[in-house]
Motif scaffolding. Structure first.
Motif, PDB file in Angstrom:
ATOM      1  N   SER A 153      17.072  16.824  68.065  1.00  7.17           N
ATOM      2  CA  SER A 153      15.977  15.891  68.324  1.00  7.17           C
ATOM      3  C   SER A 153      16.504  14.462  68.263  1.00  7.17           C
ATOM      4  O   SER A 153      17.501  14.187  67.589  1.00  7.17           O
ATOM      5  CB  SER A 153      14.835  16.081  67.307  1.00  7.17           C
ATOM      6  N   CYS A 154      15.827  13.575  68.979  1.00  2.28           N
ATOM      7  CA  CYS A 154      16.258  12.181  69.005  1.00  2.28           C
ATOM      8  C   CYS A 154      15.073  11.294  69.360  1.00  2.28           C
ATOM      9  O   CYS A 154      14.070  11.752  69.900  1.00  2.28           O
ATOM     10  CB  CYS A 154      17.395  11.981  70.007  1.00  2.28           C
ATOM     11  N   LYS A 155      15.198  10.023  69.056  1.00  2.65           N
ATOM     12  CA  LYS A 155      14.197   9.041  69.436  1.00  2.65           C
ATOM     13  C   LYS A 155      14.529   8.512  70.827  1.00  2.65           C
ATOM     14  O   LYS A 155      15.702   8.450  71.212  1.00  2.65           O
ATOM     15  CB  LYS A 155      14.170   7.883  68.436  1.00  2.65           C
ATOM     16  N   PRO A 156      13.538   8.146  71.594  1.00  3.12           N
ATOM     17  CA  PRO A 156      13.804   7.608  72.942  1.00  3.12           C
ATOM     18  C   PRO A 156      14.612   6.315  72.890  1.00  3.12           C
ATOM     19  O   PRO A 156      14.464   5.511  71.959  1.00  3.12           O
ATOM     20  CB  PRO A 156      12.406   7.356  73.504  1.00  3.12           C
ATOM     21  N   HIS A 157      15.464   6.146  73.874  1.00  2.58           N
ATOM     22  CA  HIS A 157      16.240   4.932  74.059  1.00  2.58           C
ATOM     23  C   HIS A 157      16.033   4.430  75.487  1.00  2.58           C
ATOM     24  O   HIS A 157      15.607   5.186  76.361  1.00  2.58           O
ATOM     25  CB  HIS A 157      17.734   5.187  73.846  1.00  2.58           C
ATOM     26  N   VAL A 158      16.336   3.176  75.712  1.00  5.55           N
ATOM     27  CA  VAL A 158      16.338   2.646  77.074  1.00  5.55           C
ATOM     28  C   VAL A 158      17.776   2.392  77.500  1.00  5.55           C
ATOM     29  O   VAL A 158      18.621   2.008  76.692  1.00  5.55           O
ATOM     30  CB  VAL A 158      15.507   1.348  77.207  1.00  5.55           C
ATOM     31  N   PHE A 159      18.039   2.651  78.760  1.00  3.01           N
ATOM     32  CA  PHE A 159      19.316   2.310  79.372  1.00  3.01           C
ATOM     33  C   PHE A 159      19.091   1.038  80.179  1.00  3.01           C
ATOM     34  O   PHE A 159      18.263   1.019  81.099  1.00  3.01           O
ATOM     35  CB  PHE A 159      19.790   3.428  80.304  1.00  3.01           C
ATOM     36  N   ILE A 160      19.825  -0.030  79.829  1.00  2.00           N
ATOM     37  CA  ILE A 160      19.701  -1.304  80.532  1.00  2.00           C
ATOM     38  C   ILE A 160      21.089  -1.895  80.757  1.00  2.00           C
ATOM     39  O   ILE A 160      22.070  -1.461  80.139  1.00  2.00           O
ATOM     40  CB  ILE A 160      18.840  -2.320  79.757  1.00  2.00           C
ATOM     41  N   ILE A 246      19.652   1.122  74.031  1.00  2.00           N
ATOM     42  CA  ILE A 246      18.982   0.463  72.910  1.00  2.00           C
ATOM     43  C   ILE A 246      17.790   1.316  72.493  1.00  2.00           C
ATOM     44  O   ILE A 246      17.043   1.811  73.349  1.00  2.00           O
ATOM     45  CB  ILE A 246      18.489  -0.945  73.308  1.00  2.00           C
ATOM     46  N   PRO A 247      17.571   1.497  71.176  1.00  2.15           N
ATOM     47  CA  PRO A 247      16.404   2.261  70.726  1.00  2.15           C
ATOM     48  C   PRO A 247      15.099   1.643  71.225  1.00  2.15           C
ATOM     49  O   PRO A 247      14.953   0.422  71.286  1.00  2.15           O
ATOM     50  CB  PRO A 247      16.503   2.195  69.198  1.00  2.15           C
ATOM     51  N   THR A 253       9.101  11.638  69.868  1.00  2.92           N
ATOM     52  CA  THR A 253      10.417  12.216  69.578  1.00  2.92           C
ATOM     53  C   THR A 253      10.746  13.231  70.661  1.00  2.92           C
ATOM     54  O   THR A 253       9.887  14.002  71.077  1.00  2.92           O
ATOM     55  CB  THR A 253      10.434  12.914  68.202  1.00  2.92           C
ATOM     56  N   MET A 254      11.980  13.214  71.114  1.00  3.55           N
ATOM     57  CA  MET A 254      12.429  14.168  72.124  1.00  3.55           C
ATOM     58  C   MET A 254      13.118  15.344  71.429  1.00  3.55           C
ATOM     59  O   MET A 254      13.997  15.142  70.586  1.00  3.55           O
ATOM     60  CB  MET A 254      13.407  13.510  73.093  1.00  3.55           C
ATOM     61  N   LEU A 255      12.717  16.549  71.777  1.00  5.79           N
ATOM     62  CA  LEU A 255      13.363  17.752  71.275  1.00  5.79           C
ATOM     63  C   LEU A 255      14.112  18.377  72.447  1.00  5.79           C
ATOM     64  O   LEU A 255      13.509  18.966  73.344  1.00  5.79           O
ATOM     65  CB  LEU A 255      12.343  18.733  70.705  1.00  5.79           C
TER      66      LEU A 255
END
Length: 290
Positions: A153-160, A246-247, A253-255
């Motif tokens: 599992s992880c928290k979402p991040h943005v790709f920039i 970046i968080p 939460t992504m599983l």
């Protein structure tokens, strides 16, 4: 029909009769007939797709069990657009001692992943679940006789882009991202928020771009100063001077996990792939769910 009858060593009337019997048995019309010949109907085109899959499976069976030389290793994986799944696939192939193999990795739409594992076109599918899509995804998996196996599992991040003014922040919000174009992966004719690869998206984005492949996504992030939402896992493709992760501040939460057909047994190559997948995930600092 004349050429087909020669290929099959049957008379044309016998072949035409056999096709008509098949149409009656299935309750569909495969061909439309006219003075110039025949054409496939929409139902016929769909039928032909399934027929090709059956013939492909027969071919695999014949090559696997009728040859005396060592069998080719076979493995087919369908996945959402994650770089760590590609990284693990490379590791699997590098670790394979087989002199001959037929491996396939498909980065594709969520519904296609589920359908391909259900039809045994792929042994493994890689998808994610969230509080938003879990009920719908699990219902579809049950209907297709598929099993979801959690990986991490992880928290979402943005790709920039690293040139983006937000790149200096430790965390961003959806509000921070409003001035920038939002990128999302195409989900086809059955596109639905429940099948989206992005676990979080803006309520409204005046500039939104839909893409079908990961390379285009990365190019747009850099060229258009756009963003997308995904896991926090990057690799050498992202760990450059151009793109960063970046968080994203979110309660979601992504599983991440893999799906398999409950009626199928994984091949040795597929088992090896799962081992390498777990190693790659751990290498990026995430804990495997046992």
């Amino acid at each position: 029909m004349n050429e087909a009858s020669h290929e099959l060593y049957v008379s044309q009337p016998a072949l035409s009769s056999a096709v008509k019997e098949l149409e009656n048995e299935l309750g569909i019309q495969i061909f439309t007939r006219h003075s110039q010949g025949i054409d496939l109907t929409v139902e016929g085109a769909e039928f032909l797709t399934y027929a090709h899959q059956i013939l492909d499976q027969i071919g695999l069976l014949e090559r696997r069990y009728q040859q005396t030389k060592p069998r080719k290793q076979l493995c087919q994986v369908s996945t959402q657009h994650y770089m760590f799944t590609v990284e693990a696939f490379v590791e699997m192939i590098s670790s394979s001692n087989a002199k001959e193999y037929e491996f396939t990795l498909r980065e594709t739409q969520t519904r296609d992943i589920i359908d391909q594992v259900a039809s045994l076109r792929s042994e493994i599918g890689i998808i994610y679940q969230s509080t938003f899509n879990r009920r719908v995804i699990n219902k579809l998996l049950r209907e297709k006789h598929l099993v979801f196996h959690p990986l991490f599992s992880c928290k979402p991040h943005v790709f920039i882009a690293r040139s983006n003014p937000l790149a200096k922040l430790d965390e961003v919000t959806i509000k921070d991202l409003e001035p920038y174009p939002f990128l999302q992966y195409e989900q086809g004719n059955e596109g639905s928020f429940y099948y989206a690869e992005e676990p979080v998206w803006p309520d409204y984005s005046p500039r939104q771009i839909t893409v079908s492949d990961r390379a285009t996504m990365l190019n747009f992030i850099v060229g258009l100063n756009a963003y997308t939402v995904c896991t926090g896992i990057d690799n050498e493709d992202l760990n450059t001077e151009k793109i960063t992760t970046i968080p994203l501040r979110s309660d979601e939460t992504m599983l991440l996990g893999w799906i398999s057909n409950e009626h199928a047994k994984l091949s040795p190559a597929a088992v090896l792939y799962l081992d390498k997948l777990k190693e790659v995930i751990q290498h990026h600092g995430y804990t495997i769910i046992e």
